[in-house]
Design a protein around this motif. Structure first.
Motif, PDB file in Angstrom:
ATOM      1  N   GLN A  45       0.832  -1.203   0.000  1.00 51.41           N
ATOM      2  CA  GLN A  45       0.000   0.000   0.000  1.00 51.41           C
ATOM      3  C   GLN A  45       0.870   1.258   0.000  1.00 51.41           C
ATOM      4  O   GLN A  45       0.567   2.235  -0.695  1.00 51.41           O
ATOM      5  N   SER A  46       1.970   1.215   0.745  1.00 48.52           N
ATOM      6  CA  SER A  46       2.832   2.409   0.833  1.00 48.52           C
ATOM      7  C   SER A  46       3.510   2.743  -0.494  1.00 48.52           C
ATOM      8  O   SER A  46       3.837   3.899  -0.741  1.00 48.52           O
ATOM      9  N   ILE A  47       3.722   1.731  -1.361  1.00 48.43           N
ATOM     10  CA  ILE A  47       4.346   2.011  -2.663  1.00 48.43           C
ATOM     11  C   ILE A  47       3.321   2.017  -3.798  1.00 48.43           C
ATOM     12  O   ILE A  47       3.684   2.179  -4.957  1.00 48.43           O
ATOM     13  N   GLY A  48       2.051   1.820  -3.455  1.00 50.17           N
ATOM     14  CA  GLY A  48       0.981   1.936  -4.446  1.00 50.17           C
ATOM     15  C   GLY A  48       0.862   0.773  -5.410  1.00 50.17           C
ATOM     16  O   GLY A  48       0.597   0.985  -6.594  1.00 50.17           O
ATOM     17  N   ILE A  49       1.074  -0.446  -4.909  1.00 52.51           N
ATOM     18  CA  ILE A  49       0.962  -1.620  -5.767  1.00 52.51           C
ATOM     19  C   ILE A  49       0.055  -2.643  -5.090  1.00 52.51           C
ATOM     20  O   ILE A  49       0.003  -2.722  -3.855  1.00 52.51           O
ATOM     21  N   GLU A  50      -0.676  -3.381  -5.883  1.00 50.47           N
ATOM     22  CA  GLU A  50      -1.581  -4.403  -5.351  1.00 50.47           C
ATOM     23  C   GLU A  50      -0.777  -5.619  -4.907  1.00 50.47           C
ATOM     24  O   GLU A  50       0.116  -6.082  -5.618  1.00 50.47           O
ATOM     25  N   PHE A  51      -1.085  -6.141  -3.717  1.00 49.83           N
ATOM     26  CA  PHE A  51      -0.469  -7.367  -3.217  1.00 49.83           C
ATOM     27  C   PHE A  51      -1.464  -8.497  -3.469  1.00 49.83           C
ATOM     28  O   PHE A  51      -2.493  -8.576  -2.813  1.00 49.83           O
ATOM     29  N   PRO A  52      -1.198  -9.359  -4.468  1.00 50.33           N
ATOM     30  CA  PRO A  52      -2.177 -10.375  -4.869  1.00 50.33           C
ATOM     31  C   PRO A  52      -2.564 -11.317  -3.727  1.00 50.33           C
ATOM     32  O   PRO A  52      -1.714 -11.778  -2.960  1.00 50.33           O
ATOM     33  N   GLU A  53      -3.852 -11.600  -3.640  1.00 44.79           N
ATOM     34  CA  GLU A  53      -4.376 -12.450  -2.575  1.00 44.79           C
ATOM     35  C   GLU A  53      -3.754 -13.848  -2.594  1.00 44.79           C
ATOM     36  O   GLU A  53      -3.429 -14.404  -1.548  1.00 44.79           O
ATOM     37  N   ARG A  54      -3.576 -14.421  -3.781  1.00 39.54           N
ATOM     38  CA  ARG A  54      -2.975 -15.764  -3.861  1.00 39.54           C
ATOM     39  C   ARG A  54      -1.538 -15.757  -3.372  1.00 39.54           C
ATOM     40  O   ARG A  54      -1.088 -16.698  -2.731  1.00 39.54           O
ATOM     41  N   VAL A 109       6.416  -8.563  -7.275  1.00 33.24           N
ATOM     42  CA  VAL A 109       5.153  -8.142  -7.865  1.00 33.24           C
ATOM     43  C   VAL A 109       5.494  -6.848  -8.590  1.00 33.24           C
ATOM     44  O   VAL A 109       6.200  -5.982  -8.059  1.00 33.24           O
ATOM     45  N   VAL A 110       5.035  -6.720  -9.829  1.00 34.95           N
ATOM     46  CA  VAL A 110       5.355  -5.552 -10.640  1.00 34.95           C
ATOM     47  C   VAL A 110       4.078  -5.071 -11.336  1.00 34.95           C
ATOM     48  O   VAL A 110       3.225  -5.873 -11.688  1.00 34.95           O
ATOM     49  N   ARG A 111       3.968  -3.786 -11.478  1.00 32.78           N
ATOM     50  CA  ARG A 111       2.833  -3.227 -12.215  1.00 32.78           C
ATOM     51  C   ARG A 111       3.136  -3.369 -13.697  1.00 32.78           C
ATOM     52  O   ARG A 111       4.162  -2.897 -14.192  1.00 32.78           O
ATOM     53  N   LEU A 112       2.267  -4.068 -14.414  1.00 29.95           N
ATOM     54  CA  LEU A 112       2.440  -4.295 -15.847  1.00 29.95           C
ATOM     55  C   LEU A 112       1.962  -3.083 -16.641  1.00 29.95           C
ATOM     56  O   LEU A 112       1.273  -2.210 -16.114  1.00 29.95           O
ATOM     57  N   GLU A 113       2.293  -3.051 -17.923  1.00 25.75           N
ATOM     58  CA  GLU A 113       1.916  -1.915 -18.764  1.00 25.75           C
ATOM     59  C   GLU A 113       0.411  -1.706 -18.835  1.00 25.75           C
ATOM     60  O   GLU A 113      -0.058  -0.584 -18.993  1.00 25.75           O
ATOM     61  N   ASN A 114      -0.379  -2.806 -18.699  1.00 20.93           N
ATOM     62  CA  ASN A 114      -1.838  -2.677 -18.758  1.00 20.93           C
ATOM     63  C   ASN A 114      -2.442  -2.252 -17.421  1.00 20.93           C
ATOM     64  O   ASN A 114      -3.651  -2.179 -17.272  1.00 20.93           O
TER      65      ASN A 114
END
Length: 144
Positions: A18-27, A88-93
């Motif tokens: 949350q602090s870096i603005g990325i989703e942490f996947p539930e799985r 975990v990385v934010r993809l282009e989409n």
């Protein structure tokens, strides 16, 4: 979160994400929570070591921050013994995927659109080369 998971580890990663603005996947959270209880979550993967949120935060601060990574946001959750992080990385989409970020290679050698694809591909990679098994081993038991 279900029984048999280390809730504190998962919550620390959720706060970091949350602090870096990325989703942490539930799985991924489920797998990580199980692994940090001492259960063998993903232990069959070759050269795969889980990180805790403090280690992940250090990796982000030292070199995986967006300023040093051309604006890309990474959340490391595991690493190889040589220190190459799985993130975990934010993809282009805009979705979150999984990548292994290499210190000295561009681009990253591994990227998946979701945790399930990452886990499946890594287990297939391990099963493809059984040279690590001792001779006369029960291959079916070892693969399980």
């Amino acid at each position: 979160m279900s029984y048999g998971q280390d809730v504190a580890v998962v919550e620390a990663f959720q706060r970091l994400a949350q602090s870096i603005g990325i989703e942490f996947p539930e799985r991924l959270a489920t797998l990580m929570g199980i692994a940090h209880t001492g259960t063998a979550s993903l232990s069959s993967l070759e050269d795969f070591l889980w990180l805790d949120a403090e280690q992940a935060g250090r990796e982000i601060n030292e070199w995986l921050n967006p300023d040093d990574q051309q604006g890309r946001t990474f959340l490391p959750f595991a690493a190889t013994g040589g220190g190459e992080p799985y993130c975990v990385v934010r993809l282009e989409n805009g979705a979150s995927g999984i990548a292994q970020v290499l210190h000295f290679a561009q681009p990253s050698s591994l990227a998946y659109g979701d945790v399930s694809s990452f886990v499946t591909r890594e287990y297939v990679r391990v099963a493809r080369d059984l040279s690590w098994l001792p001779p006369k081993a029960d291959f079916s038991f070892a693969l399980k």
